[in-house]
Design a protein around this motif. Sequence first.
Motif, short mmCIF file in Angstrom:
data_model
loop_
_atom_site.label_atom_id
_atom_site.label_comp_id
_atom_site.label_asym_id
_atom_site.label_seq_id
_atom_site.Cartn_x
_atom_site.Cartn_y
_atom_site.Cartn_z
N GLY A 97 0.78 -1.23 0.00
CA GLY A 97 0.00 0.00 0.00
C GLY A 97 0.82 1.28 0.00
N TRP A 98 2.12 1.18 -0.17
CA TRP A 98 3.00 2.35 -0.20
C TRP A 98 3.27 2.76 -1.65
CZ3 TRP A 98 6.50 4.28 3.89
CH2 TRP A 98 6.18 3.79 5.15
N LEU A 99 3.41 4.07 -1.85
CA LEU A 99 3.85 4.59 -3.13
C LEU A 99 4.59 5.90 -2.90
CD1 LEU A 99 1.96 7.24 -4.15
CD2 LEU A 99 0.27 5.45 -4.37
N LYS A 100 5.35 6.30 -3.90
CA LYS A 100 5.98 7.63 -3.90
C LYS A 100 5.32 8.41 -5.01
CE LYS A 100 10.61 6.89 -2.15
NZ LYS A 100 12.04 7.06 -2.45
N ASP A 101 4.92 9.65 -4.71
CA ASP A 101 4.31 10.48 -5.75
C ASP A 101 5.41 11.10 -6.62
OD1 ASP A 101 5.27 12.88 -4.54
OD2 ASP A 101 3.39 13.22 -3.48
N LYS A 102 5.01 11.89 -7.59
CA LYS A 102 5.96 12.47 -8.55
C LYS A 102 6.95 13.43 -7.91
CE LYS A 102 2.54 15.85 -10.15
NZ LYS A 102 1.78 16.25 -11.34
N PHE A 103 6.69 13.85 -6.68
CA PHE A 103 7.60 14.73 -5.97
C PHE A 103 8.53 13.96 -5.03
CE2 PHE A 103 3.65 17.02 -6.85
CZ PHE A 103 4.14 17.99 -7.69
N GLY A 104 8.32 12.64 -4.94
CA GLY A 104 9.14 11.79 -4.08
C GLY A 104 8.58 11.58 -2.69
N LEU A 105 7.42 12.16 -2.39
CA LEU A 105 6.81 12.01 -1.06
C LEU A 105 6.14 10.65 -0.97
CD1 LEU A 105 6.13 13.38 1.64
CD2 LEU A 105 4.08 14.32 0.56
N SER A 106 6.38 9.94 0.13
CA SER A 106 5.80 8.61 0.34
C SER A 106 4.41 8.70 0.95
CB SER A 106 6.70 7.78 1.27
OG SER A 106 7.91 7.47 0.64
N TRP A 107 3.53 7.84 0.45
CA TRP A 107 2.15 7.76 0.91
C TRP A 107 1.83 6.31 1.21
CZ3 TRP A 107 -1.13 12.09 1.02
CH2 TRP A 107 -0.63 13.24 0.40
N GLN A 108 0.98 6.10 2.21
CA GLN A 108 0.41 4.79 2.50
C GLN A 108 -1.09 4.92 2.25
OE1 GLN A 108 1.71 2.77 6.16
NE2 GLN A 108 3.00 4.56 6.49
N ILE A 109 -1.60 4.15 1.30
CA ILE A 109 -3.02 4.16 0.99
C ILE A 109 -3.61 2.92 1.64
CG2 ILE A 109 -4.74 4.36 -0.83
CD1 ILE A 109 -2.62 6.66 -0.75
N VAL A 110 -4.32 3.12 2.75
CA VAL A 110 -4.69 2.02 3.64
C VAL A 110 -6.20 1.93 3.84
CG1 VAL A 110 -4.33 1.08 5.96
CG2 VAL A 110 -2.50 2.38 4.86
N PRO A 111 -6.78 0.76 3.58
CA PRO A 111 -8.19 0.59 3.90
C PRO A 111 -8.40 0.59 5.42
CG PRO A 111 -7.36 -1.26 2.56
CD PRO A 111 -6.20 -0.42 2.95
N THR A 112 -9.45 1.23 5.88
CA THR A 112 -9.71 1.24 7.33
C THR A 112 -9.97 -0.17 7.85
OG1 THR A 112 -12.04 1.77 6.89
CG2 THR A 112 -10.57 3.62 7.40
N ALA A 113 -10.36 -1.09 6.97
CA ALA A 113 -10.61 -2.48 7.37
C ALA A 113 -9.31 -3.21 7.75
CB ALA A 113 -11.30 -3.22 6.23
#
Length: 151
Positions: A97-113
């Motif tokens: 669920g991790w990704l880096k956006d085009k600016f290099g910032l890391s995100w975790q896209i996580v289902p609340t489940a």
Amino acid sequence: MQKISTCLWFDGQAAEAAEFYTSTFDNSSMGQTMQGPDGKVLTVEFEIEGRQFMGLNGGPVFTFNEAVSLVVNCDSQEEVDRYWDALLVGGEESQCGWLKDKFGLSWQIVPTAMSGLLAGPDPAGSQRAMEAMLKMRKLDINALQKAYDGD
């Protein structure tokens, strides 16, 4: 104004990033922009889902890494897909669920489940869900639930 807010360091793309993030998330807005002595944007304030940020054009000295990430809690697969697809444009996928956006910032896209699956009342189910998650890039709620259930 929040007592504590987040400052994100960019190499000249703070305004572009702020515009990208505020267009990606609902309940978001641009704030004040401050120019430096050279007339270029030095800082830009913006808000995403009630959280205040400042983008600073500090130059190339520091870059983002995975030590800091922003977590997006999603109530549905549709929401997971929406944020994953939007933030991934020009960026790169990682695992779990991790990704880096085009600016290099890391995100975790996580289902609340996720918390209920990984810390559920069935330890074997939680282990199966964890093993399934470790094989994923974008998280799939149905696949995680099936793994938990033993299907």
